[in-house]
Design a protein around this motif. Structure first.
Motif, mmCIF file in Angstrom:
data_model
loop_
_atom_site.group_PDB
_atom_site.id
_atom_site.type_symbol
_atom_site.label_atom_id
_atom_site.label_comp_id
_atom_site.label_asym_id
_atom_site.label_seq_id
_atom_site.Cartn_x
_atom_site.Cartn_y
_atom_site.Cartn_z
ATOM 1 N N MET A 8 37.146 58.328 -35.382
ATOM 2 C CA MET A 8 37.304 57.887 -33.771
ATOM 3 C C MET A 8 38.445 57.269 -33.907
ATOM 4 N N LEU A 9 39.405 56.428 -34.826
ATOM 5 C CA LEU A 9 40.831 56.450 -34.189
ATOM 6 C C LEU A 9 41.321 57.462 -34.083
ATOM 7 N N VAL A 39 39.997 48.495 -32.753
ATOM 8 C CA VAL A 39 40.208 49.429 -31.355
ATOM 9 C C VAL A 39 39.627 49.051 -30.423
ATOM 10 N N LEU A 40 39.099 47.671 -30.339
ATOM 11 C CA LEU A 40 38.008 46.778 -29.455
ATOM 12 C C LEU A 40 39.765 46.393 -28.658
ATOM 13 N N GLU A 41 40.295 45.686 -29.490
ATOM 14 C CA GLU A 41 41.526 44.845 -29.189
ATOM 15 C C GLU A 41 41.781 45.882 -28.153
ATOM 16 N N ILE A 42 42.929 46.665 -28.942
ATOM 17 C CA ILE A 42 43.889 47.429 -28.122
ATOM 18 C C ILE A 42 43.515 48.727 -26.919
ATOM 19 N N TRP A 43 42.054 49.285 -27.217
ATOM 20 C CA TRP A 43 41.789 50.033 -26.412
ATOM 21 C C TRP A 43 40.394 49.536 -25.438
ATOM 22 N N PRO A 75 33.474 52.456 -22.111
ATOM 23 C CA PRO A 75 33.906 53.806 -22.630
ATOM 24 C C PRO A 75 35.265 54.793 -22.066
ATOM 25 N N ARG A 76 35.677 55.435 -23.060
ATOM 26 C CA ARG A 76 36.449 56.164 -22.426
ATOM 27 C C ARG A 76 36.244 57.317 -22.510
ATOM 28 N N SER A 77 36.346 58.486 -21.551
ATOM 29 C CA SER A 77 36.516 60.148 -21.379
ATOM 30 C C SER A 77 38.177 60.680 -21.320
ATOM 31 N N GLY A 91 36.864 67.263 -31.574
ATOM 32 C CA GLY A 91 35.317 67.284 -31.451
ATOM 33 C C GLY A 91 35.121 65.998 -30.634
ATOM 34 N N LEU A 92 35.749 65.134 -30.474
ATOM 35 C CA LEU A 92 34.880 63.731 -29.641
ATOM 36 C C LEU A 92 35.751 64.046 -27.908
ATOM 37 N N ALA A 93 36.452 64.662 -27.957
ATOM 38 C CA ALA A 93 36.908 65.442 -26.780
ATOM 39 C C ALA A 93 35.453 65.402 -25.496
ATOM 40 N N MET A 94 34.870 65.681 -25.772
ATOM 41 C CA MET A 94 33.440 66.635 -24.766
ATOM 42 C C MET A 94 32.978 65.013 -24.036
ATOM 43 N N SER A 95 32.845 63.864 -25.060
ATOM 44 C CA SER A 95 31.841 63.439 -25.167
ATOM 45 C C SER A 95 32.726 62.033 -24.599
ATOM 46 N N SER A 96 32.322 60.711 -24.769
ATOM 47 C CA SER A 96 33.177 59.433 -24.241
ATOM 48 C C SER A 96 32.658 58.929 -25.486
ATOM 49 N N ILE A 97 34.670 58.131 -25.743
ATOM 50 C CA ILE A 97 34.410 57.093 -26.683
ATOM 51 C C ILE A 97 34.473 55.772 -26.488
ATOM 52 N N THR A 98 33.316 54.988 -27.779
ATOM 53 C CA THR A 98 33.647 53.555 -28.077
ATOM 54 C C THR A 98 34.055 53.309 -29.103
#
Ligand SMILES: Nc1ncnc2c1ncn2[C@@H]1O[C@H](COP(=O)(O)OP(=O)(O)OP(=O)(O)O)[C@@H](O)[C@H]1O
Ligand SMILES: [Mg+2]
Lengths: 234, 291
Positions: free
Chosen positions: B46-47, B114-118, B122-124, B212-219
């Motif tokens: 995820m990072l 991650v929660l603190e920084i981003w 959800p980010r896509s 791999g996660l470029a296609m989905s949104s990341i949380t």
């Protein structure tokens, strides 16, 4: 060349080496004999830094090595051939040798693939791609020795090479050990097989219960029937 | 059945499967060499995705995309070196419970950061233009990006193989995996090998996350979910066997692709059904050693 003074080693709380002292000069081949559980392997492991002695001193080429890590000791020129033929079963014959290669600069580098194969033509015949797990006991034993030679050691600790091998293979191994001696490599050989020890070494130590109980020539040892009966199985 | 659709499903499955392999391979490499089960592996994947997202925002540009993914893997790898030196190194000799506690703590730390920084939303990612849309295969559309994942993963898998079987470091790490004591006595600095191997496993995680996660949104919480898939893959394939991981990943990817298409109602449970069936027949996994 190698001087061990009064080392004491433990496994957890069991007191195994109770003051072992040995001295081996350059180009000497010395045997350390004793029956099962006497402390032969523990002595070699204590020299190599695999077991850390609680007390005592190990000097190699005049420098204290007790307390160093095994890889540092190996790079100083001390080679270790473990008992039970611990080759890498998951690596090929060539990879087994390659992993152990220590390059020392061309002038000092004595052993390379070519020379090792010349020494053990049986290994070459197997093919470099042969997996370690797919070799006979004698072949594996040769590979453990060849592997250690790839590190260009000046001194080898050889732990019970003849154990569990057929007489013909044992005799071939004795020849190999004698040839290594001719190359100027010193050896400390741990053995229970007196025939093998007599064939390869002149000086001998007997270890019993973690203590050295005899030091002298092999002839003197063999003459001392009582000692032989008590400590060594022929 | 239409052979064109079957082909598309198969390609889809291969693309997913290769990505699963990439995601799980680092976990299995670290386990087989260091003997550590890194529960934080999913969080590191995820990072990698978050770094890719940020670098895409900062650097942007169409042609830098591949460089950005590689860079993200590299950054995660460096973080891996620090994690090894400051934390993991201390527990090699300890009981397994400590591994579990430590790597579980890492999950919480990484997820928290991650929660603190981003932030929690959800980010896509903005895929480069040339990856948008589809190519036509056997007259059917197939997403360009899936094709990129397929070939990108195959390329990385080949690099991993070359590294393990053709470099001295790779051979030394396979040797250390088999016998630490002897490897050390043969002159190899095993702690150095461990640190390098951990960094490589973790870099693979970061890289696979970006890819791999470029296609989905990341949380922020998605790491745990990914970790479960990775564990399913290495357990099915057999702990310690990279070939097993590859086969298991492909089986999973292909079953999922066909499952999504033909049995969407059970698709979510499919990995676990497959895992249960294979482990019933072979408790040590497909290519695992019998303990
Ligand atoms: N890892 C260990 N933990 C605890 N005790 C050990 C360990 N290894 C060996 N010992 C004990 O230490 C003693 C000396 O063992 P060592 O292996 O040095 O004997 P050895 O002379 O090499 O015997 P062998 O001929 O069987 O190889 C034995 O009593 C053995 O049971
Ligand atoms: Mg022994």
């Amino acid at each position: 060349m190698l001087e061990i003074k009064d080392i004491h080693s433990y496994y957890g709380s069991s007191y195994i080496l109770q003051g072992v002292s040995l001295k081996i000069k350059r180009s000497e081949v010395v045997s350390l004999v004793g029956r099962n559980g006497a402390g032969k392997t523990t002595t070699l492991k204590s020299i190599m830094g695999i077991v850390r002695p609680a007390q005592g001193s190990v000097k190699f080429k005049g420098a204290e090595i007790c307390g160093l890590k095994p890889y540092q000791i190996a790079r100083l020129g001390l080679g270790y051939v473990p008992e039970d033929r611990r080759i890498y079963p998951n690596l090929t014959l060539k990879e087994n040798l390659e992993v152990a290669q220590i390059k020392l600069g061309s002038s000092k580098t004595k052993w390379n693939f070519e020379k090792v194969y010349q020494f053990f033509p049986q290994l070459k015949a197997l093919g470099e791609g042969r997996l370690g797990s797919n070799m006979s006991g004698g072949e594996q034993q040769m590979l453990t020795i060849a592997r250690t030679l790839m590190g260009n050691p000046e001194f080898i600790l050889l732990d019970e090479p003849s154990e569990g091998l057929a007489p013909l293979v044992v005799s071939a191994l004795a020849d190999a050990v004698n040839e290594i001696k001719v190359e100027g490599v010193s050896i400390l050989l741990s053995e229970q097989n007196m025939k093998f020890a007599t064939k390869t070494t002149t000086k001998s130590y007997v270890i019993d219960g973690g203590k050295i109980s005899f030091e002298g020539t092999i002839e003197d040892l063999m003459k001392n029937e009582e000692l032989v009966k008590e400590h060594i199985t022929l | 059945m239409d052979p064109g659709i079957l082909l598309i499903d198969l390609l889809n499955g291969l693309s997913r499967g290769m990505l699963y392999f990439l995601m799980a391979s680092g976990l299995n490499l670290v386990f087989s060499v260091l003997g550590i089960i890194n529960f934080a592996h999913g969080s590191l994947i995820m990072l990698g995705a978050y770094f890719t997202w940020t670098l895409l925002q900062v650097i942007g540009g169409d042609w830098s995309f591949i460089v950005i993914i590689i860079l993200s893997g590299g950054i995660v790898g460096v973080i891996g070196i620090l994690i090894e030196i400051f934390f993991v190194r201390r527990i090699y000799e300890s009981e397994h419970l400590y591994q579990l506690l430590l790597t579980f703590a890492l999950i919480m730390i990484i997820d928290g950061l991650v929660l603190e920084i981003w932030g929690g939303q959800p980010r896509s990612m903005l895929l480069p233009r040339y990856f948008l849309g589809a190519v036509s295969i056997a007259g059917r559309p197939f997403p360009k990006y899936s094709l990129f994942i397929l070939f990108g993963s195959i390329a990385i898998a080949i690099l991993v193989w070359l590294f393990l079987y053709r470099t001295k470091f790779g051979k030394a790490s396979r040797a250390a995996a088999a016998d630490v004591e002897i490897t050390s006595a043969l002159g190899i600095n095993v702690p150095y090998v461990y640190c390098g191997m951990f960094a490589i496993g973790v870099a693979l995680a970061g890289f696979s996350g970006g890819l791999g996660l470029a296609m989905s949104s990341i949380t922020p919480g998605m790491g745990a979910h990914i970790a479960v898939t990775c564990f399913a893959v290495i357990v099915i394939g057999g702990l310690g066997s990279l070939t097993g991981t590859l086969i298991a990943a492909l089986i999973l990817g292909i079953f999922e692709a066909f499952g999504d298409h033909y049995f969407p109602q059970v698709a979510m449970a499919l990995p676990f059904i497959i895992m249960a069936l294979i482990l019933l027949a072979r408790p040590q996994g497909l290519l695992g050693r019998n303990e």
